[in-house]
Design a protein around this motif. Structure first.
Motif, PDB file in Angstrom:
ATOM      1  N   UNK A   5       0.850  -1.189   0.000  1.00 52.79           N
ATOM      2  CA  UNK A   5       0.000   0.000   0.000  1.00 52.79           C
ATOM      3  C   UNK A   5       0.886   1.239   0.000  1.00 52.79           C
ATOM      4  N   UNK A   6       0.786   2.022  -1.070  1.00 46.79           N
ATOM      5  CA  UNK A   6       1.556   3.257  -1.174  1.00 46.79           C
ATOM      6  C   UNK A   6       0.796   4.423  -0.552  1.00 46.79           C
ATOM      7  N   UNK A   7       1.558   5.409  -0.104  1.00 47.32           N
ATOM      8  CA  UNK A   7       0.975   6.643   0.408  1.00 47.32           C
ATOM      9  C   UNK A   7       1.993   7.760   0.249  1.00 47.32           C
ATOM     10  N   UNK A   8       1.523   8.994   0.424  1.00 48.37           N
ATOM     11  CA  UNK A   8       2.431  10.129   0.407  1.00 48.37           C
ATOM     12  C   UNK A   8       2.403  10.959  -0.863  1.00 48.37           C
ATOM     13  N   UNK A   9       1.634  10.537  -1.846  1.00 51.23           N
ATOM     14  CA  UNK A   9       1.554  11.315  -3.070  1.00 51.23           C
ATOM     15  C   UNK A   9       0.779  12.605  -2.857  1.00 51.23           C
ATOM     16  N   UNK A  10       0.787  13.466  -3.869  1.00 57.31           N
ATOM     17  CA  UNK A  10       0.066  14.716  -3.771  1.00 57.31           C
ATOM     18  C   UNK A  10       0.491  15.697  -4.832  1.00 57.31           C
ATOM     19  N   UNK A  11       0.086  16.948  -4.626  1.00 60.43           N
ATOM     20  CA  UNK A  11       0.409  18.033  -5.540  1.00 60.43           C
ATOM     21  C   UNK A  11       1.509  18.880  -4.932  1.00 60.43           C
ATOM     22  N   UNK A  12       2.548  19.149  -5.704  1.00 59.64           N
ATOM     23  CA  UNK A  12       3.678  19.949  -5.219  1.00 59.64           C
ATOM     24  C   UNK A  12       4.187  20.827  -6.347  1.00 59.64           C
ATOM     25  N   UNK A  13       4.751  21.955  -5.992  1.00 61.29           N
ATOM     26  CA  UNK A  13       5.337  22.834  -6.994  1.00 61.29           C
ATOM     27  C   UNK A  13       6.706  22.324  -7.417  1.00 61.29           C
ATOM     28  N   UNK A  14       7.085  22.689  -8.620  1.00 62.45           N
ATOM     29  CA  UNK A  14       8.415  22.331  -9.109  1.00 62.45           C
ATOM     30  C   UNK A  14       9.478  22.821  -8.125  1.00 62.45           C
ATOM     31  N   UNK A  15      10.453  21.953  -7.881  1.00 66.71           N
ATOM     32  CA  UNK A  15      11.494  22.250  -6.909  1.00 66.71           C
ATOM     33  C   UNK A  15      11.191  21.751  -5.516  1.00 66.71           C
ATOM     34  N   UNK A  16       9.968  21.319  -5.298  1.00 66.98           N
ATOM     35  CA  UNK A  16       9.567  20.835  -3.989  1.00 66.98           C
ATOM     36  C   UNK A  16       9.933  19.386  -3.767  1.00 66.98           C
ATOM     37  N   UNK A  17       9.468  18.847  -2.629  1.00 64.56           N
ATOM     38  CA  UNK A  17       9.800  17.489  -2.226  1.00 64.56           C
ATOM     39  C   UNK A  17       8.552  16.741  -1.783  1.00 64.56           C
ATOM     40  N   UNK A  18       8.608  15.442  -1.937  1.00 63.33           N
ATOM     41  CA  UNK A  18       7.603  14.529  -1.408  1.00 63.33           C
ATOM     42  C   UNK A  18       8.314  13.272  -0.943  1.00 63.33           C
ATOM     43  N   UNK A  19       7.718  12.614   0.022  1.00 64.21           N
ATOM     44  CA  UNK A  19       8.226  11.317   0.478  1.00 64.21           C
ATOM     45  C   UNK A  19       7.113  10.293   0.354  1.00 64.21           C
ATOM     46  N   UNK A  20       7.346   9.321  -0.508  1.00 66.56           N
ATOM     47  CA  UNK A  20       6.393   8.233  -0.666  1.00 66.56           C
ATOM     48  C   UNK A  20       6.753   7.094   0.277  1.00 66.56           C
ATOM     49  N   UNK A  21       5.725   6.417   0.773  1.00 69.58           N
ATOM     50  CA  UNK A  21       5.909   5.230   1.595  1.00 69.58           C
ATOM     51  C   UNK A  21       5.158   4.076   0.965  1.00 69.58           C
ATOM     52  N   UNK A  22       5.658   2.899   1.195  1.00 69.22           N
ATOM     53  CA  UNK A  22       4.993   1.682   0.736  1.00 69.22           C
ATOM     54  C   UNK A  22       5.039   0.684   1.886  1.00 69.22           C
ATOM     55  N   UNK A  23       3.893   0.433   2.458  1.00 71.94           N
ATOM     56  CA  UNK A  23       3.797  -0.490   3.589  1.00 71.94           C
ATOM     57  C   UNK A  23       3.449  -1.880   3.084  1.00 71.94           C
ATOM     58  N   UNK A  24       4.189  -2.860   3.557  1.00 76.01           N
ATOM     59  CA  UNK A  24       3.993  -4.244   3.134  1.00 76.01           C
ATOM     60  C   UNK A  24       3.421  -5.073   4.268  1.00 76.01           C
ATOM     61  N   UNK A  25       2.622  -6.046   3.898  1.00 79.08           N
ATOM     62  CA  UNK A  25       2.080  -6.975   4.891  1.00 79.08           C
ATOM     63  C   UNK A  25       1.909  -8.332   4.244  1.00 79.08           C
ATOM     64  N   UNK A  26       1.884  -9.345   5.072  1.00 76.60           N
ATOM     65  CA  UNK A  26       1.583 -10.677   4.580  1.00 76.60           C
ATOM     66  C   UNK A  26       2.705 -11.670   4.704  1.00 76.60           C
ATOM     67  N   UNK A  27       3.924 -11.266   4.420  1.00 76.72           N
ATOM     68  CA  UNK A  27       5.055 -12.179   4.533  1.00 76.72           C
ATOM     69  C   UNK A  27       6.269 -11.395   5.025  1.00 76.72           C
ATOM     70  N   UNK A  28       7.358 -12.075   5.196  1.00 76.89           N
ATOM     71  CA  UNK A  28       8.561 -11.447   5.741  1.00 76.89           C
ATOM     72  C   UNK A  28       9.103 -10.420   4.757  1.00 76.89           C
ATOM     73  N   UNK A  29       9.020  -9.159   5.131  1.00 82.90           N
ATOM     74  CA  UNK A  29       9.365  -8.077   4.226  1.00 82.90           C
ATOM     75  C   UNK A  29      10.821  -8.149   3.792  1.00 82.90           C
ATOM     76  N   UNK A  30      11.693  -8.530   4.685  1.00 82.22           N
ATOM     77  CA  UNK A  30      13.117  -8.563   4.358  1.00 82.22           C
ATOM     78  C   UNK A  30      13.476  -9.638   3.336  1.00 82.22           C
ATOM     79  N   UNK A  31      12.529 -10.484   2.975  1.00 81.13           N
ATOM     80  CA  UNK A  31      12.760 -11.492   1.928  1.00 81.13           C
ATOM     81  C   UNK A  31      12.580 -10.935   0.530  1.00 81.13           C
ATOM     82  N   UNK A  32      12.140  -9.664   0.440  1.00 84.31           N
ATOM     83  CA  UNK A  32      11.743  -9.108  -0.844  1.00 84.31           C
ATOM     84  C   UNK A  32      12.662  -7.991  -1.329  1.00 84.31           C
ATOM     85  N   UNK A  33      13.069  -8.094  -2.576  1.00 81.51           N
ATOM     86  CA  UNK A  33      13.709  -7.014  -3.307  1.00 81.51           C
ATOM     87  C   UNK A  33      12.592  -6.042  -3.689  1.00 81.51           C
TER      88      UNK A  33
END
Length: 126
Positions: A5-33
């Motif tokens: 599940x991704x989150x953190x998107x939105x509208x930003x002006x050129x030159x600005x910043x955003x931080x996207x997150x992706x939360x994982x569930x279901x299996x051992x996250x460290x097993x995944x590239x």
């Protein structure tokens, strides 16, 4: 199976910043590239960044190198995409993707990933 599940998107002006997150569930996250891709209207899905299971290596598309940073917190089952110095051409839906095990090549190819999130919209205004 893993759910993303991704989150953190939105509208930003050129030159600005955003931080996207992706939360994982279901299996051992460290097993995944993990990878980030984006898709603009009328265009194919393209590779943005990727990170190995232990964070030992990261990979970037030339178009975002030096502006975007991918990271992960295996304890929080989350992968991040810090996006700085955003440009209007970065406007797209951003997806995170997971592949069980390692990827030593082909990490830019969407078909190499097993699981995908639903995407989050990023819009950069000029």
């Amino acid at each position: 199976q893993v759910q993303l599940v991704e989150s953190g998107g939105g509208l930003v002006q050129a030159g600005g910043s955003l931080r996207l997150s992706c939360a994982a569930s279901g299996r051992t996250f460290s097993d995944y590239f993990m990878g980030w891709f984006r898709q603009a209207p009328g265009k194919e899905r393209e590779f943005v960044a990727a990170i190995r299971r232990s964070s030992s290596s990261t990979y970037y598309a030339d178009s975002v190198k030096g502006r975007f940073t991918v990271s992960r917190d295996n304890a929080k089952n989350t992968v991040y995409l810090q996006m700085d110095s955003l440009k209007p051409e970065d406007t797209a839906v951003y997806y995170c993707a997971a592949r069980y095990g390692s990827l030593t090549s082909g990490y830019t190819v969407p078909g190499r990933y097993n699981y995908w999130g639903q995407g989050t919209q990023v819009t950069v205004s000029s």
